[in-house]
Design a protein around this motif. Structure first.
Motif, PDB file in Angstrom:
ATOM      1  N   ILE A 527       0.870  -1.105   0.045  1.00 18.15           N
ATOM      2  CA  ILE A 527       0.135   0.031  -0.025  1.00 18.15           C
ATOM      3  C   ILE A 527       0.934   1.258  -0.001  1.00 18.15           C
ATOM      4  O   ILE A 527       1.366   1.644   1.080  1.00 18.15           O
ATOM      5  CB  ILE A 527      -1.020   0.020   1.335  1.00 18.15           C
ATOM      6  N   ALA A 528       1.156   1.955  -0.983  1.00 21.59           N
ATOM      7  CA  ALA A 528       2.074   2.946  -1.237  1.00 21.59           C
ATOM      8  C   ALA A 528       1.464   4.039  -0.419  1.00 21.59           C
ATOM      9  O   ALA A 528       0.333   4.420  -0.939  1.00 21.59           O
ATOM     10  CB  ALA A 528       2.440   3.094  -2.774  1.00 21.59           C
ATOM     11  N   LYS A 529       2.367   4.912   0.053  1.00 20.61           N
ATOM     12  CA  LYS A 529       1.716   6.112   0.662  1.00 20.61           C
ATOM     13  C   LYS A 529       1.191   7.302  -0.363  1.00 20.61           C
ATOM     14  O   LYS A 529       0.483   7.978  -0.118  1.00 20.61           O
ATOM     15  CB  LYS A 529       2.825   6.672   1.612  1.00 20.61           C
ATOM     16  N   ALA A 530       2.001   7.031  -1.807  1.00 17.83           N
ATOM     17  CA  ALA A 530       1.753   8.097  -2.549  1.00 17.83           C
ATOM     18  C   ALA A 530       0.461   8.008  -3.124  1.00 17.83           C
ATOM     19  O   ALA A 530      -0.002   9.030  -3.576  1.00 17.83           O
ATOM     20  CB  ALA A 530       2.922   8.027  -3.639  1.00 17.83           C
ATOM     21  N   THR A 531      -0.089   6.722  -3.552  1.00 10.70           N
ATOM     22  CA  THR A 531      -1.320   6.530  -4.219  1.00 10.70           C
ATOM     23  C   THR A 531      -2.348   6.000  -3.280  1.00 10.70           C
ATOM     24  O   THR A 531      -3.461   6.109  -3.499  1.00 10.70           O
ATOM     25  CB  THR A 531      -1.107   5.356  -5.162  1.00 10.70           C
ATOM     26  N   ASP A 532      -1.954   5.197  -1.982  1.00 12.36           N
ATOM     27  CA  ASP A 532      -3.139   4.726  -1.235  1.00 12.36           C
ATOM     28  C   ASP A 532      -3.096   5.199   0.197  1.00 12.36           C
ATOM     29  O   ASP A 532      -3.627   4.801   1.130  1.00 12.36           O
ATOM     30  CB  ASP A 532      -2.879   3.046  -1.240  1.00 12.36           C
ATOM     31  N   TYR A 533      -2.454   6.641   0.176  1.00 12.69           N
ATOM     32  CA  TYR A 533      -2.316   7.365   1.651  1.00 12.69           C
ATOM     33  C   TYR A 533      -3.886   7.262   2.220  1.00 12.69           C
ATOM     34  O   TYR A 533      -3.927   6.979   3.376  1.00 12.69           O
ATOM     35  CB  TYR A 533      -1.897   8.582   1.224  1.00 12.69           C
ATOM     36  N   ALA A 534      -4.918   7.694   1.412  1.00 13.71           N
ATOM     37  CA  ALA A 534      -6.195   7.696   2.301  1.00 13.71           C
ATOM     38  C   ALA A 534      -6.716   6.504   2.523  1.00 13.71           C
ATOM     39  O   ALA A 534      -7.207   6.575   3.810  1.00 13.71           O
ATOM     40  CB  ALA A 534      -7.049   8.025   1.044  1.00 13.71           C
ATOM     41  N   ILE A 591       0.451   7.933   9.571  1.00 17.99           N
ATOM     42  CA  ILE A 591       0.655   9.440   9.079  1.00 17.99           C
ATOM     43  C   ILE A 591       1.025   9.534   7.805  1.00 17.99           C
ATOM     44  O   ILE A 591       1.220  10.728   7.187  1.00 17.99           O
ATOM     45  CB  ILE A 591       1.363  10.376  10.062  1.00 17.99           C
ATOM     46  N   GLY A 592       1.194   8.359   7.178  1.00 14.02           N
ATOM     47  CA  GLY A 592       1.434   8.552   5.561  1.00 14.02           C
ATOM     48  C   GLY A 592       2.976   8.772   5.391  1.00 14.02           C
ATOM     49  O   GLY A 592       3.444   8.897   4.118  1.00 14.02           O
ATOM     50  N   ARG A 593       4.033   8.468   6.350  1.00 13.23           N
ATOM     51  CA  ARG A 593       5.122   8.578   6.098  1.00 13.23           C
ATOM     52  C   ARG A 593       6.020   7.461   5.508  1.00 13.23           C
ATOM     53  O   ARG A 593       6.829   7.409   4.955  1.00 13.23           O
ATOM     54  CB  ARG A 593       5.966   9.085   7.465  1.00 13.23           C
ATOM     55  N   GLU A 594       5.300   6.166   5.753  1.00 12.29           N
ATOM     56  CA  GLU A 594       5.808   4.818   5.205  1.00 12.29           C
ATOM     57  C   GLU A 594       4.887   4.106   4.505  1.00 12.29           C
ATOM     58  O   GLU A 594       3.763   4.240   4.972  1.00 12.29           O
ATOM     59  CB  GLU A 594       6.563   4.258   6.442  1.00 12.29           C
ATOM     60  N   ASP A 595       5.292   3.466   3.673  1.00 10.37           N
ATOM     61  CA  ASP A 595       4.508   2.287   2.997  1.00 10.37           C
ATOM     62  C   ASP A 595       3.795   1.536   3.764  1.00 10.37           C
ATOM     63  O   ASP A 595       4.456   0.970   4.972  1.00 10.37           O
ATOM     64  CB  ASP A 595       4.944   1.583   1.847  1.00 10.37           C
ATOM     65  N   SER A 596       2.738   0.826   3.641  1.00  8.56           N
ATOM     66  CA  SER A 596       2.127  -0.106   4.543  1.00  8.56           C
ATOM     67  C   SER A 596       2.152  -1.549   3.486  1.00  8.56           C
ATOM     68  O   SER A 596       2.373  -1.520   2.463  1.00  8.56           O
ATOM     69  CB  SER A 596       0.585   0.010   4.869  1.00  8.56           C
ATOM     70  N   TYR A 597       2.021  -2.494   4.239  1.00 12.27           N
ATOM     71  CA  TYR A 597       1.991  -3.927   3.577  1.00 12.27           C
ATOM     72  C   TYR A 597       0.871  -4.898   3.813  1.00 12.27           C
ATOM     73  O   TYR A 597       0.151  -4.864   4.947  1.00 12.27           O
ATOM     74  CB  TYR A 597       3.195  -4.600   3.719  1.00 12.27           C
ATOM     75  N   VAL A 598       0.423  -5.741   2.874  1.00 13.13           N
ATOM     76  CA  VAL A 598      -0.597  -6.770   3.326  1.00 13.13           C
ATOM     77  C   VAL A 598       0.428  -8.077   3.005  1.00 13.13           C
ATOM     78  O   VAL A 598       1.276  -8.248   1.918  1.00 13.13           O
ATOM     79  CB  VAL A 598      -1.691  -6.899   2.410  1.00 13.13           C
TER      80      VAL A 598
END
Length: 653
Positions: A527-534, A591-598
């Motif tokens: 889940i990239a912070k740039a595109t999936d931040y919301a 806070i959207g500073r780092e990407d998330s993962y599944v």
């Protein structure tokens, strides 16, 4: 004398389908699909076609009945058709069968059909037969058909002109013997007794109708430009059975079976096997039912082996199956498919050498495997094999398909598929996704699909991978739909390199791992912070981070799912503990500073445990094993989402 004192009379003939009406799959099989064998005298055709329900409840309008023969029934089988006529009165009609490949049509029309029987004392059919309704075809290949009927005027008043207008949901025109003309025709006493032909053409439209649809031709009589009330209803409405014919379509097929192996059921015996002795079973049950093979090192062609077990439905095969052994170095196999094997016994041994038992998996294709669909409800007529598998053996009946004979043996009829005549067998030990792929084109009886499709034949690999449940707390079994994941080699998400690109779950949560070799793999979704931040903002809450801190501090005991979800640094360093680095990383994700993962975890793994004293997680690995013949269910974990909120926001992706 006025028109109202002396009126013309109009009579309308029955529809004539004539030579312009040709066979197609629904016309030929609308009432009874092609029989599986010849039909004997006194035997009935099964009313199992697309129109079988209408045959018993009543057609929208009465229809003439067709019988199509594959053999020559022109002087043999007579068919007895029983039902009701246009007025719902009982009706029985006999009709002589046609020549090979030809269709015969009753003169009478039926509102219902209750049975179609081969007349006793005539003859058995010469080949297979089917039954349908007489109709005309609208096709997008320019082969539109037509039906005709005649209107005859009698007792016509002299010095009077009447105009007959046609209106129709089909294309209907008058025919003056030389050409089709307008939908308006003047009648005078010169037309007395002369039949005027009306032609109804099944012009292709843009609408996909359920077959058959019933366009009607209405008739209005005008006198001096106005409707002549004295003639209302004088010419009845004519209803024509029309079949729509749009191009059929198909989706790629996917089939799978295990490897062909000769030592799966039992290892090679340590010596000869005595009479009444049994082989020691190594594997006794399978994911799918397979033929069982016996391989002999000596000449066992004079002895027998009895295999006992259950069939594909887990029912005991009564008495098992006895097969004769093979000559030295060769293999024999059962006719039955075994889901489990309980015993393999030598009946009249001893064997002349050592033996071993394995599985002989085959794929028998059915019509359902080819993904055929048709908006007109036409039945699948045939499949054309366009290219052969590069591995294994594809067989049609007793013929092995090769590059040398494919052009003359590449047509697989619907009857072939129903009889189980198209079979694929892998080579011994061969495996892989896409191992036996071939291409094909479906046909509805009149035309091929616009493009070819691929049958993906997977041997051994775990292509049946189900991805479920984004939730960490809920026990709901939710499929993960239409998500693209990256598959990598190695024990951790960050290890290895991508294998054959990315893969996407379908509408039921299935991953097609075409091209993936056996081995250990991991899968994940970033889940990239740039595109999936919301999404990150809505999924990860401060409550998640506080829960993670409580797990780390030993203030709360996490569930197994919460343990995996809380270990957010697992995706980057593969650790097996919950620490402050997880808490801080989760905050950065929040806070959207780092990407998330599944990450995806094999559901068959041992349930993870958590030691609050050491913060250690046991069995947290998201590695899964792709191996011969297995199927997997993977649970998806959104790292950091300890309360399972992700499923509520999945649609935002």
């Amino acid at each position: 004398m006025s028109l109202y004192k002396l009126k013309a009379s109009f009579t309308v003939s029955a529809l004539n389908y004539g030579a312009d009406s040709v066979d197609n799959s629904l016309k030929a099989e609308g009432l009874s699909q092609t029989s599986s064998a010849v039909v004997a005298q006194k035997s009935s055709l099964a009313l199992d076609g697309a129109l079988a329900t209408a045959a018993s409840s009543g057609f929208a309008s009465p229809h003439r009945i067709t019988i199509t023969s594959t053999g020559d029934d022109s002087s043999g089988a007579i068919f007895v058709i029983t039902g009701t006529d246009a007025n719902s009165g009982a009706q029985t009609v006999e009709i002589q069968g046609g020549a090979a490949g030809k269709t015969v049509t009753t003169a009478e029309s039926f509102k219902t059909v209750s049975s179609i029987t081969v007349k006793n004392g005539s003859a058995d059919t010469a080949g297979t037969v089917s039954a349908g309704i007489a109709s005309i075809l609208e096709g997008d290949t320019g082969n539109n058909q037509k039906a005709t009927y005649t209107i005859t005027a009698t007792d016509f008043p002299s010095s009077t002109t009447l105009t007959l207008n046609l209106s129709s949901t089909a294309t209907a025109v008058f025919n003056y013997g030389t050409a089709n003309e307008s939908t308006s025709r003047d009648f005078t006493d010169a037309d007395e007794g002369t039949p005027i032909t009306v032609t109804v053409l099944a012009a292709q439209d843009s609408t996909v109708e359920l077959n058959p649809h019933m366009p009607t031709v209405s008739h209005t009589i005008l006198e001096d430009g106005a409707t002549a009330t004295a003639y209302i209803g004088a010419v009845p409405t004519v209803t024509v059975a029309v079949q729509d014919n749009n191009v059929p379509t198909a989706s790629d097929g996917i089939v799978q079976t295990a490897k062909l192996e000769d030592n799966v059921v039992s290892a090679l015996s340590s010596g000869v096997v005595a009479q009444d002795a049994a082989l020691t079973l190594a594997t006794s049950s399978f994911n799918k039912a397979h033929k069982v093979s016996i391989t002999s090192t000596g000449d066992d062609s004079g002895i027998s082996f009895k295999i006992e077990g259950t069939d594909a439905n887990n029912a005991t095969i009564s008495g098992g199956e006895t097969i004769t052994g093979a000559t030295a170095g060769n293999t024999v196999y059962t006719t039955n498919l075994f889901k489990t094997v309980t015993a393999i016994t030598v009946l009249n041994g001893p064997t002349t050498g050592t033996v071993k038992a394995g599985i002989y998996p085959q794929i028998t294709f059915t019509a359902a495997d080819f993904g055929y669909t048709d908006g007109d409800s036409d039945l699948l007529d045939k499949v054309t094999i366009n290219s052969l598998p590069t591995n294994g053996e594809l067989k049609l009946g007793s013929t092995v398909l090769t590059s040398g004979n494919l052009s003359s043996n590449n047509t697989v009829t619907a009857a072939d598929l129903a009889a189980g005549n198209l079979v694929f067998t892998p080579a011994a030990g061969g495996s892989g996704s896409g191992y036996g792929n071939f291409t094909y084109t479906v046909n509805d009886g009149l035309q091929d699909a616009a493009s070819a499709n691929t049958m993906k034949v997977n041997i051994g690999d775990a292509v049946d991978v189900t991805v479920k449940s984004w939730k960490q707390v809920s026990s709901a079994d939710v499929p993960v739909k239409n998500q693209t994941v990256t598959l990598k080699s190695g024990a951790n998400y960050h290890d290895g390199v991508a294998v054959s690109g990315t893969f996407t779950t379908n509408d039921t949560g299935k991953l097609d791992l075409t091209g993936v070799a056996d081995g250990t793999h991991t899968a994940g979704y970033t889940i990239a912070k740039a595109t999936d931040y919301a999404i990150t903002q809505q999924v990860l809450q401060m409550t998640d981070i506080l829960d993670m801190y409580d797990f780390f501090a030993g203030l709360k005991t996490p569930t197994a799912d919460q343990m995996i979800a809380s270990n957010v640094t697992y995706a980057t360093n593969g650790d097996s503990s919950i620490g402050m680095d997880d808490v801080l990383t989760a905050y950065d994700m929040f806070i959207g500073r780092e990407d998330s993962y599944v990450i995806f975890r094999d559901t068959t793994l041992t349930t993870p445990t958590y030691n609050s004293a050491t913060n250690q997680i046991t069995d947290a690995s998201n590695a899964f094993e792709v191996s011969a013949g297995n199927a997997l269910t993977l649970n998806a974990y959104f790292l950091g989402d300890t309360d399972g909120g992700y499923a509520d926001h999945l649609s935002i992706l």
